[in-house]
Enzyme design. Structure first.
Site, short mmCIF file in Angstrom:
data_model
loop_
_atom_site.label_atom_id
_atom_site.label_comp_id
_atom_site.label_asym_id
_atom_site.label_seq_id
_atom_site.Cartn_x
_atom_site.Cartn_y
_atom_site.Cartn_z
N HIS A 23 -47.45 106.27 -20.76
CA HIS A 23 -46.12 105.94 -20.22
C HIS A 23 -45.16 106.29 -21.35
CE1 HIS A 23 -42.71 104.05 -18.40
NE2 HIS A 23 -42.62 103.13 -19.34
N ASP A 31 -39.60 82.07 -21.84
CA ASP A 31 -38.67 82.92 -22.59
C ASP A 31 -38.16 82.15 -23.79
OD1 ASP A 31 -36.98 85.67 -21.59
OD2 ASP A 31 -36.08 84.50 -23.23
N ARG A 58 -41.18 106.41 -9.69
CA ARG A 58 -39.95 107.19 -9.87
C ARG A 58 -40.14 108.64 -9.38
NH1 ARG A 58 -38.91 104.96 -15.98
NH2 ARG A 58 -37.36 103.36 -15.47
N ASN A 108 -43.04 97.64 -24.08
CA ASN A 108 -43.29 98.98 -24.63
C ASN A 108 -43.50 98.96 -26.13
OD1 ASN A 108 -43.28 100.95 -22.58
ND2 ASN A 108 -41.14 100.47 -22.19
N PRO A 109 -44.23 99.94 -26.60
CA PRO A 109 -44.96 101.00 -25.92
C PRO A 109 -46.19 100.46 -25.20
CG PRO A 109 -45.42 101.11 -28.26
CD PRO A 109 -44.44 99.99 -28.07
N ARG A 112 -40.44 105.73 -26.92
CA ARG A 112 -41.15 104.47 -26.79
C ARG A 112 -42.05 104.23 -28.00
NH1 ARG A 112 -41.20 106.56 -21.68
NH2 ARG A 112 -39.96 105.41 -20.15
N ASP A 138 -43.69 105.37 -13.60
CA ASP A 138 -43.34 106.81 -13.60
C ASP A 138 -43.74 107.46 -12.28
OD1 ASP A 138 -44.75 106.19 -16.61
OD2 ASP A 138 -42.65 106.76 -16.50
C1 2OP Z 1 -38.91 102.39 -18.41
O1 2OP Z 1 -39.44 103.51 -18.42
C2 2OP Z 1 -38.97 100.06 -19.23
O2 2OP Z 1 -40.45 101.75 -20.08
C3 2OP Z 1 -39.72 101.27 -18.95
O3 2OP Z 1 -37.80 102.15 -17.96
#
Ligand code: 2OP
Length: 307
Positions: A176, A33, A152, A121-122, A87, A149
Site C-alpha cells: 500500500h 483515543d 479507489r 501507515n506504513p 508512506r 487502493d
Molecule cells: C490513504 O491512502 C490513509 O494510506 C491511506 O489515504
C-alpha cells in the site's frame, strides 16, 4: 462481535465506526483515543444515530481497559502523511507510536481467536510488526493493505469507462504505497476482460497513476482520507465478523505465495473469523510478478532499517 478502534476519535477511526454502524453487523464498538473527549464525542454522535440505523453499543476512553473482551482490534492511530511525504518516510515517525500501542494491547484481555486489523501507515510495515509482536497468532493479524487502493482503482476505472463502479473487478496488490501493482491481466469490466480492449495498458495508465497518488491528493484537498478508508475497513471487519471468507487484498505475513516470504504485503486472501484463512496465488503476467517482487524488496529494505 466487539470491535475496538484504536484511534477511534480520529478521522479514519470514526469514519470506520460510521461505516460499521451502517453495516449493522458489529454489535459493540469501543473507541480508544489519546484525545478522550474526541472519542467520547464520536461515540455519543454515533449512538445518537442508533434509532435510525441499528442498536449498537458505543464506549470510549483514553484508556485501553475498554478493549478487554474485543473480538477484533482495528488500529488507525498514527501521524498523517504530509502531502509530499511517502508512506515509507512516515515510518520513522509512526513506528515508535505504533510500538507503544502494541505494548498497551499486550496488557488487554482479547477474546480467543481475536484479530488485529492494522490501518496506520506504513500499513505493511506496521502489520509485520504487529504479527511479530505475538499478541495474537500471525494469521490473525491483517493489514488493510491495498483493499483501499483496489476500491479507489475500481471506482476511478468506472469513471473512465462510464460504468457502474460495482461492475468493475480489478485488483491492486503488493505494497500500500508507491510500489503497488495493478493486476490488469485479470481485470474485468462488467465481465468483459479489460485486456480485450485494444491498447488497454496505455489507456488506463493515467487512471492507475491517479489511483496511486490518490492518498496524497485527498490529504492535499481535505487534510486526510476517511470515507473510502472507512468502507474498506468495514469490508474487512465484516468478512471477519460474518466469517464470509471473502477474498480481499489484505496485507499479511507472506509465507511463499508467488515466491514471496517473510514480509507483509497484499495478495488475494480469504478473510474469515480468525483472519487469514488462505492466501490465494493470483494469476499474474511476468511484469506483474516482477512488480510484486519489487514491492516485497522495497518493504524488506525498510523493515531492515527499523527492526
Ligand atoms: C490513504 O491512502 C490513509 O494510506 C491511506 O489515504
Amino acid at each position: 462481535m466487539k470491535v475496538s478502534i484504536i484511534g477511534g476519535g480520529g478521522r479514519v477511526g470514526s469514519d470506520a465506526a460510521y461505516a460499521l454502524q451502517f453495516g449493522g453487523v458489529v454489535r459493540e464498538m469501543a473507541l480508544v483515543d489519546m484525545n478522550g473527549d474526541m472519542a467520547a464525542g464520536e461515540a455519543l454522535d454515533l449512538r445518537h444515530g442508533a434509532s435510525l440505523t441499528c442498536n449498537q453499543t458505543f464506549t470510549s476512553s483514553d484508556d485501553y481497559g475498554i478493549v478487554d473482551g474485543s473480538d477484533c482490534v482495528v488500529i488507525t492511530a498514527g501521524l498523517r502523511r504530509r502531502p509530499d511525504e511517502t508512506r515509507l518516510e512516515l515510518v520513522n515517525r509512526n513506528v515508535s507510536l505504533f510500538k507503544g500501542i502494541l505494548e498497551h494491547l499486550k496488557g488487554v484481555k482479547l477474546n480467543d481467536g481475536a484479530t488485529i486489523v492494522v490501518v496506520s501507515n506504513p500499513v505493511d510495515i506496521l502489520t509485520h510488526l504487529a504479527a511479530q509482536a505475538d499478541i495474537v497468532p500471525q494469521s490473525q493479524v491483517l493489514g488493510l493493505g491495498t483493499v483501499l487502493d483496489t476500491c479507489r482503482f475500481r471506482s476511478l476505472l468506472a469513471d473512465h469507462f462510464k460504468l457502474n463502479a460495482t461492475d468493475v473487478k480489478a485488483l491492486i496488490l503488493g505494497e500500500h504505497g508507491d510500489s503497488m501493482v495493478p493486476i490488469l491481466s485479470s481485470a474485468t469490466l462488467g465481465g468483459v476482460p479489460l485486456s480485450s480492449i485494444p491498447n488497454y495498458e496505455a489507456e488506463i495508465q493515467e487512471v492507475f497513476e491517479f489511483t496511486r497518488k490518490s492518498g496524497a491528493e485527498v490529504i492535499r484537498l481535505k487534510g486526510g482520507a476517511g470515507r473510502a478508508v472507512g468502507v474498506s475497513i468495514k469490508e474487512v471487519v465484516e468478512s471477519i465478523s460474518l466469517n464470509t471468507e471473502k477474498v480481499l487484498p489484505v496485507s499479511s505475513w507472506q509465507k511463499g505465495t508467488l515466491g514471496i516470504s517473510d514480509i507483509s504485503l497484499s495478495l488475494p486472501t480469504k478473510v474469515g473469523r480468525k483472519g487469514v484463512v488462505q492466501v490465494i496465488e493470483p494469476v499474474v503476467n511476468d511484469m506483474e510478478r516482477e512488480g510484486l517482487h519489487k514491492s516485497a524488496k522495497s518493504l524488506k529494505d525498510v523493515l531492515a532499517q527499523i527492526s
